[in-house]
Scaffold this motif. Structure first.
Motif, PDB file in Angstrom:
ATOM      1  N   ALA A  11       0.865  -1.364   0.150  1.00 16.22           N
ATOM      2  CA  ALA A  11      -0.054   0.111  -0.038  1.00 16.22           C
ATOM      3  C   ALA A  11       0.889   1.141   0.114  1.00 16.22           C
ATOM      4  CB  ALA A  11      -0.827   0.052   1.267  1.00 16.22           C
ATOM      5  N   ARG A  12       2.028   1.120   0.351  1.00 12.14           N
ATOM      6  CA  ARG A  12       3.023   2.296   0.432  1.00 12.14           C
ATOM      7  C   ARG A  12       3.716   2.483  -0.826  1.00 12.14           C
ATOM      8  NH1 ARG A  12       3.923  -0.207   5.683  1.00 12.14           N
ATOM      9  NH2 ARG A  12       6.109  -0.968   4.805  1.00 12.14           N
ATOM     10  N   LEU A  13       3.835   1.301  -1.595  1.00 12.45           N
ATOM     11  CA  LEU A  13       4.516   1.432  -2.888  1.00 12.45           C
ATOM     12  C   LEU A  13       3.675   1.719  -4.122  1.00 12.45           C
ATOM     13  CD1 LEU A  13       7.028  -1.291  -2.002  1.00 12.45           C
ATOM     14  CD2 LEU A  13       7.349   1.168  -1.884  1.00 12.45           C
ATOM     15  N   ILE A  14       2.797   2.392  -4.071  1.00 11.15           N
ATOM     16  CA  ILE A  14       1.801   2.774  -5.355  1.00 11.15           C
ATOM     17  C   ILE A  14       2.719   3.542  -6.257  1.00 11.15           C
ATOM     18  CG2 ILE A  14      -0.342   2.481  -3.992  1.00 11.15           C
ATOM     19  CD1 ILE A  14      -0.319   5.537  -4.101  1.00 11.15           C
ATOM     20  N   ASN A  15       3.587   4.354  -5.849  1.00 12.85           N
ATOM     21  CA  ASN A  15       4.477   5.195  -6.895  1.00 12.85           C
ATOM     22  C   ASN A  15       5.845   4.898  -6.579  1.00 12.85           C
ATOM     23  OD1 ASN A  15       2.312   8.102  -6.375  1.00 12.85           O
ATOM     24  ND2 ASN A  15       1.889   6.525  -7.687  1.00 12.85           N
ATOM     25  N   ALA A  16       6.441   4.981  -7.818  1.00 12.31           N
ATOM     26  CA  ALA A  16       7.914   4.933  -7.879  1.00 12.31           C
ATOM     27  C   ALA A  16       8.691   6.075  -8.463  1.00 12.31           C
ATOM     28  CB  ALA A  16       8.643   3.523  -8.492  1.00 12.31           C
ATOM     29  N   ARG A  17       9.625   6.815  -8.064  1.00  8.91           N
ATOM     30  CA  ARG A  17      10.166   8.082  -8.521  1.00  8.91           C
ATOM     31  C   ARG A  17      11.220   7.660  -9.792  1.00  8.91           C
ATOM     32  NH1 ARG A  17       9.599  12.514  -5.056  1.00  8.91           N
ATOM     33  NH2 ARG A  17      11.583  13.369  -6.029  1.00  8.91           N
ATOM     34  N   ALA A  18      10.864   8.336 -10.783  1.00 13.16           N
ATOM     35  CA  ALA A  18      11.859   7.969 -12.005  1.00 13.16           C
ATOM     36  C   ALA A  18      13.198   8.302 -11.528  1.00 13.16           C
ATOM     37  CB  ALA A  18      11.367   8.846 -13.157  1.00 13.16           C
ATOM     38  N   THR A  28       7.534  11.426 -11.922  1.00 16.78           N
ATOM     39  CA  THR A  28       8.351  12.203 -12.153  1.00 16.78           C
ATOM     40  C   THR A  28       8.127  13.897 -11.839  1.00 16.78           C
ATOM     41  OG1 THR A  28       9.974  12.974 -14.120  1.00 16.78           O
ATOM     42  CG2 THR A  28       7.922  12.870 -14.692  1.00 16.78           C
ATOM     43  N   THR A  29       9.053  14.755 -11.970  1.00 14.79           N
ATOM     44  CA  THR A  29       8.786  16.044 -11.631  1.00 14.79           C
ATOM     45  C   THR A  29       7.633  16.655 -12.640  1.00 14.79           C
ATOM     46  OG1 THR A  29      11.039  16.196 -10.726  1.00 14.79           O
ATOM     47  CG2 THR A  29       9.572  18.313 -11.326  1.00 14.79           C
ATOM     48  N   ALA A  30       6.562  17.294 -12.146  1.00 14.90           N
ATOM     49  CA  ALA A  30       5.768  18.282 -13.051  1.00 14.90           C
ATOM     50  C   ALA A  30       6.343  19.411 -13.374  1.00 14.90           C
ATOM     51  CB  ALA A  30       4.415  18.269 -12.201  1.00 14.90           C
ATOM     52  N   THR A  31       6.592  19.483 -14.828  1.00 11.31           N
ATOM     53  CA  THR A  31       7.258  20.761 -14.970  1.00 11.31           C
ATOM     54  C   THR A  31       6.133  21.573 -15.993  1.00 11.31           C
ATOM     55  OG1 THR A  31       8.186  19.512 -17.180  1.00 11.31           O
ATOM     56  CG2 THR A  31       9.480  20.031 -15.050  1.00 11.31           C
ATOM     57  N   ASP A  32       4.960  21.077 -16.541  1.00 10.28           N
ATOM     58  CA  ASP A  32       4.228  21.657 -17.407  1.00 10.28           C
ATOM     59  C   ASP A  32       3.348  22.761 -16.599  1.00 10.28           C
ATOM     60  OD1 ASP A  32       2.350  20.220 -15.966  1.00 10.28           O
ATOM     61  OD2 ASP A  32       1.850  19.317 -17.621  1.00 10.28           O
ATOM     62  N   GLU A  33       2.364  23.362 -17.190  1.00  3.05           N
ATOM     63  CA  GLU A  33       1.454  24.501 -16.640  1.00  3.05           C
ATOM     64  C   GLU A  33       0.680  23.830 -15.533  1.00  3.05           C
ATOM     65  OE1 GLU A  33      -0.573  23.222 -20.597  1.00  3.05           O
ATOM     66  OE2 GLU A  33       1.644  23.147 -19.703  1.00  3.05           O
TER      67      GLU A  33
END
Length: 242
Positions: free
Chosen positions: A78-85, A163-168
């Motif tokens: 449950a804690r590993l729903i996301n992995a950082r690129a 990943t980092t959100a860099t758009d608008e």
């Protein structure tokens, strides 16, 4: 990326869109409020267990929240729903899957919570302007409960790479799921690619104009709420849309 997304498309549409050859198992029902540990559909490529014949592209159910093969139990998923690129190829929980078990997680769109000036949190729904499905880059794992011995059933689980959100839309939330374009699907899914360093080059933020966001009902914050209205704009004033 926050821990909610929508995945309501008909399985037949997913089979066509993602050029799937086989659907093993019963797929999850449509959901407009997918939450951690829910079953979701994943696109992946597997070779036959006997080693004969070509690899096939599958659409199969997995649990959202990756359980590493070496885990003692499934609770940590449950804690590993996301992995950082930025670290997915090195982190012990993800590096084996990154090298051999990459997948796509189809979604209609996903939710993020924006911190308002008044101290509240307004949910936004983020999707493609044309309504096309998102192909979120993911990893999957197979886990068997060591307490159950070799006869214990396999648990298929997955995580979404962010990943980092860099758009608008970056001001809504500083992370975004990695969205892969069709031209990159085969390369990403290829189990023979191994831990190709070039694969990390695919893990980039969505470009300008790829996504659009609008505020939605706070009811999405309750996992018991699951209906199409959760993804509809609260208001139709263009000033509230991004």
């Amino acid at each position: 990326m926050c821990g909610r997304y929508a995945a309501s498309r008909d399985p037949d549409d997913l089979v066509e869109e993602f050029e799937v050859e086989l659907v093993p198992g019963q797929l999850p029902p449509p959901s407009w409020n997918v939450a951690p540990t829910d079953e979701v559909s994943a696109v992946l490529v597997r070779r036959p267990r006997d080693g004969g014949g070509p690899a096939q592209r599958l659409l199969r159910p997995v649990r959202w929240g990756l359980v590493p093969s070496w885990a003692r139990d499934a609770k940590g998923g449950a804690r590993l729903i996301n992995a950082r690129a930025e670290t997915v190829a090195q982190k012990p929980a993800f590096r084996a899957a990154f090298a051999a078990r990459r997948c796509l997680l189809p979604a209609d769109g996903y939710f993020e919570w924006y911190a308002t000036e008044t101290g509240g949190r307004q949910p936004y729904y983020i999707s493609r302007p044309d309504g096309a499905p998102l192909a979120m880059a993911g990893l999957y794992e197979l886990w068997r409960d060591p307490a159950g011995g070799p006869e214990a059933p396999l648990v298929w689980s997955a995580t979404v790479i962010t990943t980092t959100a860099t758009d608008e839309l970056g001001h809504i939330h500083d992370r975004s799921p990695v969205l892969l374009e069709r031209a990159d699907w085969a390369r990403w899914l290829d189990p023979g690619a191994g831990a190709d360093p070039g694969l990390t080059g695919l893990l980039v933020p969505p470009g300008p104009g790829v996504l659009r966001a609008w505020p939605v009902d706070a009811a999405v914050g309750n996992v018991r709420n699951n209906r199409p209205e959760l993804v509809e704009p609260l208001v139709h004033d263009a000033a509230t849309l991004f």
